[in-house]
Design an enzyme around this catalytic site. Sequence first.
Site, PDB file in Angstrom:
ATOM      1  N   SER A 155       0.845  -1.194   0.000  1.00 51.95           N
ATOM      2  CA  SER A 155       0.000   0.000   0.000  1.00 51.95           C
ATOM      3  C   SER A 155       0.876   1.237   0.000  1.00 51.95           C
ATOM      4  O   SER A 155       2.058   1.173   0.388  1.00 51.95           O
ATOM      5  CB  SER A 155      -0.889   0.002   1.255  1.00 51.95           C
ATOM      6  OG  SER A 155      -1.594   1.227   1.392  1.00 51.95           O
ATOM      7  N   TYR A 168      -3.814  -1.237   9.852  1.00 55.62           N
ATOM      8  CA  TYR A 168      -3.587  -1.375   8.423  1.00 55.62           C
ATOM      9  C   TYR A 168      -2.137  -1.049   8.075  1.00 55.62           C
ATOM     10  O   TYR A 168      -1.473  -1.799   7.343  1.00 55.62           O
ATOM     11  CB  TYR A 168      -4.537  -0.450   7.659  1.00 55.62           C
ATOM     12  CG  TYR A 168      -4.511  -0.633   6.162  1.00 55.62           C
ATOM     13  CD1 TYR A 168      -5.221  -1.667   5.560  1.00 55.62           C
ATOM     14  CD2 TYR A 168      -3.780   0.236   5.350  1.00 55.62           C
ATOM     15  CE1 TYR A 168      -5.202  -1.838   4.178  1.00 55.62           C
ATOM     16  CE2 TYR A 168      -3.752   0.066   3.975  1.00 55.62           C
ATOM     17  CZ  TYR A 168      -4.466  -0.961   3.392  1.00 55.62           C
ATOM     18  OH  TYR A 168      -4.436  -1.134   2.025  1.00 55.62           O
ATOM     19  N   LYS A 172       0.682  -3.587   6.470  1.00 51.59           N
ATOM     20  CA  LYS A 172       1.228  -3.328   5.140  1.00 51.59           C
ATOM     21  C   LYS A 172       2.726  -3.036   5.165  1.00 51.59           C
ATOM     22  O   LYS A 172       3.450  -3.413   4.240  1.00 51.59           O
ATOM     23  CB  LYS A 172       0.459  -2.189   4.476  1.00 51.59           C
ATOM     24  CG  LYS A 172      -0.981  -2.554   4.121  1.00 51.59           C
ATOM     25  CD  LYS A 172      -1.052  -3.747   3.158  1.00 51.59           C
ATOM     26  CE  LYS A 172      -2.453  -4.029   2.668  1.00 51.59           C
ATOM     27  NZ  LYS A 172      -2.493  -5.138   1.684  1.00 51.59           N
ATOM     28  N   THR A 203     -11.779   1.400  -4.970  1.00 50.12           N
ATOM     29  CA  THR A 203     -12.393   0.112  -4.663  1.00 50.12           C
ATOM     30  C   THR A 203     -13.306   0.303  -3.456  1.00 50.12           C
ATOM     31  O   THR A 203     -13.376   1.392  -2.884  1.00 50.12           O
ATOM     32  CB  THR A 203     -11.326  -0.956  -4.334  1.00 50.12           C
ATOM     33  OG1 THR A 203     -10.747  -0.656  -3.061  1.00 50.12           O
ATOM     34  CG2 THR A 203     -10.239  -1.000  -5.400  1.00 50.12           C
TER      35      THR A 203
END
Length: 299
Positions: A155, A168, A172, A203
């Site tokens: 990411s 997160y 990542k 997305t």
Amino acid sequence: MPRTNPAYRSRRARLELRDAVCVVTGAASGMGLESARLLAQRGAELVIVDRDGAALHDLAVELRAGGTTVSMHVIDLRETDAIEALPAAVLATHGRVDVLLNCAGVSMLGRFEQLSLDEFRWVVDINLWGTVAMNKAFLPALARRPAAHIANVASLYALGAPAGRVPYVTSKFAVRGFTDALRHELERTGITMSAVYPGGVRTAIIHNARVAEGVPADIAARAADAQASLYRTTAQEAAARIVDGIERRRPRVFIGRDARLADIATRLAPVWYWSVMRGVVAKAGDTETASGASAAHAR
């Protein structure tokens, strides 16, 4: 697995995708879905993996209608036993594996103090351990091929670390380090690896993100909308970059201008980049106040 494979001498050669067997996780939506479609267009056989069985079935029907050989596997990436059993099933159907693309991932809305350890662990289990387990499971099959490739999606947040996305970011950054280290271990084999760094890709991941129990629903919705407003790249554009990176066997694949800028900024100013990034992601990272400007941001 042999320490030296004669194929390592041709690691710069493009990977032929026609008739290659490609395993894609997160294939039911977003970048995984569009990457699977594009790989099929290049003539690859597909092994599609996701926990959303209905969406996966629809994709399998679509790809088969276009003449692609497809097998589908409904798996939650927290299910280590299911992942360990997957290569045998794939080899029984397809006979080989040439490409592993790990697109599956989840997000969590909430600042660190609002999260429980179980919520934090859920993100890491899928984003990191799911990726690690897939790499571990398929490495022996990939090693049997004269040339093979693994692409792990990290990411932009594996380059810069914003407030409000601690689980997160943790997962990542770990995917980034894992991919780099494993690539170095495999440098004298026929297996090449990509770490993929998407910036803001349109997305559903942020609107499908789990919300920490400590975050009111209206505040979480506002933060998700603010995050989504930063997304500029389409999933189709992202898939084109991913598939190109696989074909060219690139070690790093950047998706979007924002990802490239983050890479430059964090290398030039590894601490002070946050003074710029803070203003860009302030509303997206604020899950504390209804105004969208927390006391921490106001100071």
